[in-house]
Design a protein around this motif. Structure first.
Motif, PDB file in Angstrom:
ATOM      1  N   ALA A  15      -8.489  63.479  -5.219  1.00  0.00           N
ATOM      2  CA  ALA A  15      -7.216  62.767  -5.274  1.00  0.00           C
ATOM      3  C   ALA A  15      -7.263  61.623  -6.287  1.00  0.00           C
ATOM      4  O   ALA A  15      -6.275  61.370  -6.992  1.00  0.00           O
ATOM      5  N   MET A  16      -8.390  60.919  -6.374  1.00  0.00           N
ATOM      6  CA  MET A  16      -8.506  59.834  -7.348  1.00  0.00           C
ATOM      7  C   MET A  16      -8.345  60.345  -8.769  1.00  0.00           C
ATOM      8  O   MET A  16      -7.587  59.784  -9.570  1.00  0.00           O
ATOM      9  N   VAL A  17      -9.054  61.405  -9.085  1.00  0.00           N
ATOM     10  CA  VAL A  17      -8.970  61.966 -10.440  1.00  0.00           C
ATOM     11  C   VAL A  17      -7.545  62.446 -10.723  1.00  0.00           C
ATOM     12  O   VAL A  17      -6.993  62.202 -11.805  1.00  0.00           O
ATOM     13  N   LYS A  18      -6.930  63.117  -9.746  1.00  0.00           N
ATOM     14  CA  LYS A  18      -5.564  63.622  -9.909  1.00  0.00           C
ATOM     15  C   LYS A  18      -4.588  62.478 -10.175  1.00  0.00           C
ATOM     16  O   LYS A  18      -3.758  62.558 -11.097  1.00  0.00           O
ATOM     17  N   ASP A  19      -4.666  61.411  -9.394  1.00  0.00           N
ATOM     18  CA  ASP A  19      -3.720  60.309  -9.553  1.00  0.00           C
ATOM     19  C   ASP A  19      -3.936  59.556 -10.857  1.00  0.00           C
ATOM     20  O   ASP A  19      -2.974  59.072 -11.465  1.00  0.00           O
ATOM     21  N   ILE A  20      -5.168  59.452 -11.306  1.00  0.00           N
ATOM     22  CA  ILE A  20      -5.434  58.804 -12.595  1.00  0.00           C
ATOM     23  C   ILE A  20      -4.865  59.644 -13.733  1.00  0.00           C
ATOM     24  O   ILE A  20      -4.271  59.119 -14.675  1.00  0.00           O
ATOM     25  N   ARG A  21      -5.027  60.964 -13.652  1.00  0.00           N
ATOM     26  CA  ARG A  21      -4.451  61.847 -14.681  1.00  0.00           C
ATOM     27  C   ARG A  21      -2.927  61.734 -14.699  1.00  0.00           C
ATOM     28  O   ARG A  21      -2.307  61.647 -15.769  1.00  0.00           O
ATOM     29  N   GLU A  22      -2.306  61.728 -13.529  1.00  0.00           N
ATOM     30  CA  GLU A  22      -0.848  61.618 -13.456  1.00  0.00           C
ATOM     31  C   GLU A  22      -0.373  60.260 -13.947  1.00  0.00           C
ATOM     32  O   GLU A  22       0.710  60.152 -14.544  1.00  0.00           O
ATOM     33  N   PHE A  23      -1.163  59.235 -13.731  1.00  0.00           N
ATOM     34  CA  PHE A  23      -0.833  57.915 -14.256  1.00  0.00           C
ATOM     35  C   PHE A  23      -0.792  57.946 -15.780  1.00  0.00           C
ATOM     36  O   PHE A  23       0.105  57.388 -16.407  1.00  0.00           O
ATOM     37  N   GLY A  24      -1.758  58.626 -16.377  1.00  0.00           N
ATOM     38  CA  GLY A  24      -1.740  58.778 -17.828  1.00  0.00           C
ATOM     39  C   GLY A  24      -0.487  59.487 -18.311  1.00  0.00           C
ATOM     40  O   GLY A  24       0.097  59.118 -19.343  1.00  0.00           O
ATOM     41  N   GLN A  25      -0.035  60.477 -17.571  1.00  0.00           N
ATOM     42  CA  GLN A  25       1.184  61.198 -17.943  1.00  0.00           C
ATOM     43  C   GLN A  25       2.411  60.287 -17.872  1.00  0.00           C
ATOM     44  O   GLN A  25       3.296  60.343 -18.726  1.00  0.00           O
ATOM     45  N   ARG A  26       2.458  59.438 -16.833  1.00  0.00           N
ATOM     46  CA  ARG A  26       3.585  58.500 -16.716  1.00  0.00           C
ATOM     47  C   ARG A  26       3.575  57.491 -17.855  1.00  0.00           C
ATOM     48  O   ARG A  26       4.623  57.144 -18.403  1.00  0.00           O
ATOM     49  N   LEU A  27       2.400  57.018 -18.218  1.00  0.00           N
ATOM     50  CA  LEU A  27       2.300  56.082 -19.338  1.00  0.00           C
ATOM     51  C   LEU A  27       2.792  56.732 -20.629  1.00  0.00           C
ATOM     52  O   LEU A  27       3.503  56.110 -21.419  1.00  0.00           O
ATOM     53  N   ALA A  42       2.213  50.789 -13.276  1.00  0.00           N
ATOM     54  CA  ALA A  42       0.952  50.394 -12.646  1.00  0.00           C
ATOM     55  C   ALA A  42       0.506  51.440 -11.636  1.00  0.00           C
ATOM     56  O   ALA A  42       1.323  52.019 -10.922  1.00  0.00           O
ATOM     57  N   LEU A  43      -0.794  51.661 -11.584  1.00  0.00           N
ATOM     58  CA  LEU A  43      -1.416  52.463 -10.537  1.00  0.00           C
ATOM     59  C   LEU A  43      -2.351  51.547  -9.763  1.00  0.00           C
ATOM     60  O   LEU A  43      -3.270  50.952 -10.340  1.00  0.00           O
ATOM     61  N   VAL A  44      -2.110  51.425  -8.470  1.00  0.00           N
ATOM     62  CA  VAL A  44      -2.896  50.553  -7.598  1.00  0.00           C
ATOM     63  C   VAL A  44      -3.578  51.418  -6.540  1.00  0.00           C
ATOM     64  O   VAL A  44      -2.909  52.155  -5.810  1.00  0.00           O
ATOM     65  N   ILE A  45      -4.900  51.341  -6.459  1.00  0.00           N
ATOM     66  CA  ILE A  45      -5.673  52.125  -5.503  1.00  0.00           C
ATOM     67  C   ILE A  45      -6.515  51.194  -4.637  1.00  0.00           C
ATOM     68  O   ILE A  45      -7.214  50.316  -5.153  1.00  0.00           O
ATOM     69  N   GLY A  46      -6.443  51.404  -3.332  1.00  0.00           N
ATOM     70  CA  GLY A  46      -7.293  50.677  -2.401  1.00  0.00           C
ATOM     71  C   GLY A  46      -8.050  51.647  -1.522  1.00  0.00           C
ATOM     72  O   GLY A  46      -7.430  52.424  -0.793  1.00  0.00           O
ATOM     73  N   ASN A  47      -9.369  51.634  -1.590  1.00  0.00           N
ATOM     74  CA  ASN A  47     -10.212  52.510  -0.771  1.00  0.00           C
ATOM     75  C   ASN A  47     -10.999  51.672   0.227  1.00  0.00           C
ATOM     76  O   ASN A  47     -11.768  50.786  -0.171  1.00  0.00           O
ATOM     77  N   GLY A  48     -10.802  51.944   1.514  1.00  0.00           N
ATOM     78  CA  GLY A  48     -11.519  51.204   2.536  1.00  0.00           C
ATOM     79  C   GLY A  48     -12.206  52.070   3.568  1.00  0.00           C
ATOM     80  O   GLY A  48     -13.277  51.730   4.067  1.00  0.00           O
ATOM     81  N   VAL A  72       3.370  48.478 -21.073  1.00  0.00           N
ATOM     82  CA  VAL A  72       2.248  47.851 -20.376  1.00  0.00           C
ATOM     83  C   VAL A  72       1.765  48.819 -19.296  1.00  0.00           C
ATOM     84  O   VAL A  72       2.545  49.247 -18.440  1.00  0.00           O
ATOM     85  N   GLY A  73       0.494  49.164 -19.339  1.00  0.00           N
ATOM     86  CA  GLY A  73      -0.124  49.957 -18.285  1.00  0.00           C
ATOM     87  C   GLY A  73      -1.125  49.092 -17.543  1.00  0.00           C
ATOM     88  O   GLY A  73      -1.911  48.369 -18.171  1.00  0.00           O
ATOM     89  N   LEU A  74      -1.085  49.140 -16.220  1.00  0.00           N
ATOM     90  CA  LEU A  74      -2.015  48.328 -15.426  1.00  0.00           C
ATOM     91  C   LEU A  74      -2.639  49.191 -14.337  1.00  0.00           C
ATOM     92  O   LEU A  74      -1.930  49.817 -13.555  1.00  0.00           O
ATOM     93  N   PHE A  75      -3.971  49.197 -14.287  1.00  0.00           N
ATOM     94  CA  PHE A  75      -4.722  49.916 -13.259  1.00  0.00           C
ATOM     95  C   PHE A  75      -5.489  48.903 -12.439  1.00  0.00           C
ATOM     96  O   PHE A  75      -6.230  48.070 -12.985  1.00  0.00           O
TER      97      PHE A  75
END
Length: 262
Positions: A82-94, A38-44, A103-106
Motif C-alpha cells: 500500500a505504501m508503494v502504491k500510494d507513493i506512485r499515485e501521489f506522483g501521478q497527482r503531482l 500533499a501525501l501524509v502517511i502515519g504508521n503506528g 508544490v508537492g509535500l510528502f
C-alpha cells in the motif's frame, strides 16, 4: 395519479440530489486542479515494535496542510504494498496538477532506519524483515519518494520524515541497523528534505508538535527560515538531546503563500 404532496416531495428530492452531486463534482475537480498536493502517511500499528504517536502526528499535519491550501491525501497504517502504491499515485497527482508554481509535500511519521548507508521507511508489516537484505524488498527506500516527486513536479518539493525513533530491531536478529537516519540525503534540485532525529513524546512527537506551531505563522517566510525555526525550537525544548536536520537545493526562493520580497 400522484398526489400534490408526493409530487412536491419527489421534485425536492431531485433538486437536493442534483445539488449534492454538483458539489461533489466541484470538489473533486478543484482537488485535481490544485497545484499544492500533499501525501501524509502515519504508521503506528507495527507488527514489531508498535508506536502510539504517528497517527496523531499524521492527522494533525493533514489538518494543518489543508488549512494552508493543500489538497491532502491522508493514509494511516499502511503495509509495504500500500505504501508503494500510494507513493506512485501521489506522483501521478503531482504530474497531473503541475504548474511552474506547483508544490508537492510528502510527510511520513513512523519507524525509519538506515541500513548499509541507505535510508528506509518501514511499513506496518515489518515483521517480515529478518535481516539487512530484507529491507530492499520489504521496506520503502526514500529514493522511491524522491524519484516520484522530482520526475512528476519541477516546482517545489518538500519531504518531511518524522521517522527517527528508537531502533525497532534492537532486540531482534536484524543486525545493527542505525536507529536514526545517520547519513543525510543530498536533495535533488528543487527539493527540501527534513529529518526529525528524535524520539516520540506525548500525543505528538516533539518535532511534529513544533513543526505544526511554526507552520501556523509560516506565510511569506522563506522555507529555510521555517525549518530553521523548527530546528531551534526542538533543540531548546529537548535540552540539546534532539537535533533535527534539513537540507535544501532550491531553484528559487520559496515561501508558503509566496515570498513578499521577490
Amino acid at each position: 395519479m400522484i398526489s400534490n404532496n408526493r409530487m412536491i416531495y419527489f421534485l425536492v428530492a431531485l433538486l437536493v440530489s442534483a445539488c449534492s452531486n454538483h458539489a461533489t463534482n466541484f470538489t473533486e475537480q478543484d482537488t485535481k486542479k490544485n497545484p499544492q498536493q500533499a501525501l501524509v502517511i502515519g504508521n503506528g500499528e507495527y507488527e514489531y515494535s508498535p508506536l502510539s504517536n504517528p497517527i496523531n502526528d499524521a492527522k494533525d499535519m493533514a489538518d494543518r496542510l489543508r488549512q494552508m491550501g493543500f489538497s491532502v491525501t491522508l493514509k494511516t497504517n499502511l503495509n509495504h504494498k500500500a505504501m508503494v502504491k500510494d507513493i506512485r499515485e501521489f506522483g501521478q497527482r503531482l504530474s497531473a496538477t503541475q504548474t511552474p508554481e506547483s508544490v508537492g509535500l510528502f510527510y511520513f511519521a513512523g519507524h525509519g532506519t538506515q541500513v548499509n548507508e541507505q535510508n528506509f521507511l518501514l511499513p506496518i508489516n515489518n515483521n517480515s524483515i529478518k535481516n539487512k537484505e530484507d529491507f530492499e524488498q520489504n521496506a520503502v527506500h526514500t529514493k522511491i519518494v524522491l524519484d516520484e516527486m522530482t520526475a512528476a513536479n519541477k516546482g517545489m518539493n518538500i519531504v518531511i520524515l518524522d521517522a527517527c525513533y528508537e531502533n525497532p530491531y534492537q532486540n531482534s536478529n536484524v543486525k545493527n541497523p542505525i536507529p536514526c537516519f545517520a547519513a543525510p540525503l543530498s536533495p535533488p534540485r528543487g527539493v527540501l528534505i527534513a529529518f526529525a532525529r528524535g524520539k516520540v513524546k506525548k500525543s505528538n512527537s516533539l518535532y511534529t508538535k513544533n513543526l505544526l506551531q511554526v507552520l501556523k505563522h509560516s506565510e511569506h517566510i522563506r522555507i529555510e527560515d521555517v525549518f530553521m525555526n523548527v530546528h531551534q525550537r526542538v533543540i531548546q525544548e529537548s535540552a540539546g538531546q534532539q537535533t533535527p536536520w534539513y537540507q535544501a537545493s532550491l531553484r528559487k526562493p520559496f515561501c508558503f503563500g509566496g515570498c513578499s520580497n521577490e
